[in-house]
Scaffold this active site. Structure first.
Site, PDB file in Angstrom:
ATOM      1  N   LEU A 150       0.816  -1.218   0.000  1.00 34.01           N
ATOM      2  CA  LEU A 150       0.000   0.000   0.000  1.00 34.01           C
ATOM      3  C   LEU A 150       0.850   1.268   0.000  1.00 34.01           C
ATOM      4  O   LEU A 150       0.701   2.142  -0.863  1.00 34.01           O
ATOM      5  CB  LEU A 150      -0.920  -0.029   1.232  1.00 34.01           C
ATOM      6  CG  LEU A 150      -1.651   1.247   1.625  1.00 34.01           C
ATOM      7  CD1 LEU A 150      -2.644   1.656   0.542  1.00 34.01           C
ATOM      8  CD2 LEU A 150      -2.366   1.050   2.962  1.00 34.01           C
ATOM      9  N   TYR A 193       4.140  -8.392  17.549  1.00 38.58           N
ATOM     10  CA  TYR A 193       4.362  -7.401  16.487  1.00 38.58           C
ATOM     11  C   TYR A 193       4.755  -6.058  17.079  1.00 38.58           C
ATOM     12  O   TYR A 193       5.691  -5.396  16.604  1.00 38.58           O
ATOM     13  CB  TYR A 193       3.080  -7.273  15.658  1.00 38.58           C
ATOM     14  CG  TYR A 193       3.148  -6.244  14.555  1.00 38.58           C
ATOM     15  CD1 TYR A 193       3.752  -6.549  13.337  1.00 38.58           C
ATOM     16  CD2 TYR A 193       2.583  -4.982  14.713  1.00 38.58           C
ATOM     17  CE1 TYR A 193       3.801  -5.617  12.311  1.00 38.58           C
ATOM     18  CE2 TYR A 193       2.633  -4.039  13.695  1.00 38.58           C
ATOM     19  CZ  TYR A 193       3.245  -4.368  12.500  1.00 38.58           C
ATOM     20  OH  TYR A 193       3.306  -3.439  11.490  1.00 38.58           O
TER      21      TYR A 193
END
Length: 323
Positions: free
Chosen positions: A13, A137
């Protein structure tokens, strides 16, 4: 001397948005190289070294990461921790070995403490544990900031990082269960209009939005974020992270988002809110005061206009969009 800018995660993206802006600019003193997972396995040091040796970058924008939706994170925190730490350590180590002049890495607002005050700012990143659902993460991303500081302290390296708010735009990931809120809703509304109950007239169909529609979010259009990434690479001279976000006044409700999508799709059915589904966090407001101090005149694209552009791209590229 020509800059050689290597963009990891360059096929995603944000990478695609940066490429589009660079194609418009056509800078004469910069050569931009956009690489994806097919070009190198960044969890493998030798594969990463081969890529650096091939392109010999002078500058790096580091976007590559192992990413996933909420449930994927919850069930695989160890994988998200280890693989992202491997990726980040390899990219920064090779950037040091190849004397890269500057590295700009991409963090995420999910790295901020779960329990915090708002608006969040750059000084709060390490003030407490992140949300337990994606701690693997989050801690891996936090470690980029720690590693940047260590390289700067030991070698004077200009390795820095940015923290974008929720990004959306063309080339997003529209895959159910993996996608974020805007691409997820775009995919579901498109399915409602064209795939579900094809025998029904559109006026008889219902698009259900999960939750009450009341939560607030800051969304940044990928093209705006791309311009800011390029500015950071060229002009921001600090190892301290910087939040890249729209203004606090640009927060929109999920209901506003849904209504904007309905208008962009020209959906003639009914919009309703499924209050049996959880809303999630009410707000995650980030302060862009640091950005505004350095870049006071930056003009963000109007949210509804950006939504229209994204929907139009999705319709035109439906067959090849990630879904």
């Amino acid at each position: 001397m020509t800059k050689i800018v290597l963009v990891t995660g360059g096929t995603g993206l944000v990478g695609r948005a940066i490429e589009a802006v660079i194609d418009e600019e056509k800078p004469t003193n910069e050569r931009w190289i956009f690489v994806g997972s097919k070009d190198a396995d960044l969890t493998d040091l030798q594969s990463t070294r081969s890529m650096f040796d091939k392109y010999k970058p002078t500058h790096v924008i580091h976007l590559a990461a192992m990413v996933g939706g909420l449930f994927h994170n919850m069930n695989n925190n160890l994988d998200f921790l280890r693989k992202n730490m491997q990726i980040n350590d390899n990219v920064l180590l090779l950037s040091h070995e190849f004397n890269v002049q500057k590295v700009v890495s991409c963090l995420s607002t999910c790295i901020f403490p779960d329990k915090t005050s708002y608006p969040i700012d750059e000084t709060m990143i390490h003030n407490g544990p992140p949300h337990e659902s994606n701690f693997g993460y989050s801690y891996a991303k936090r470690m980029i900031d720690i590693t940047n500081r260590a390289y700067n302290e030991q070698y004077g390296s200009m390795f820095t990082s940015v923290v974008p708010c929720n990004v959306f735009g063309p080339f997003d990931n529209f895959t159910p269960g993996v996608s974020h809120v805007i691409p997820g809703m775009i995919h579901r509304l498109h399915e409602t209009m064209y795939s579900k109950e094809p025998e029904k007239a559109q006026e008889e169909k219902t698009f259900a939005v999960y939750g009450t529609g009341k939560p607030l979010r800051q969304f940044i259009y990928s093209k705006d974020l791309a311009k800011l990434f390029i500015w950071v690479l060229r002009s921001y001279q600090s190892v301290e992270p910087i939040i890249l976000s729209v203004d606090e006044t640009a927060e929109v409700t999920i209901a506003h988002l849904a209504e904007s999508l309905v208008r962009a799709f020209e959906f003639r059915g009914k919009l309703e809110f499924d209050t049996s589904k959880a809303d999630g966090q009410y707000k995650k407001t980030a302060s862009n005061a640091k950005l505004r101090k350095l870049l006071p005149d930056f003009q963000f694209i109007d949210f509804d206009s950006a939504i229209r552009e994204t929907v139009q791209w999705y319709i035109e590229n439906y067959d090849k969009a990630r879904k």
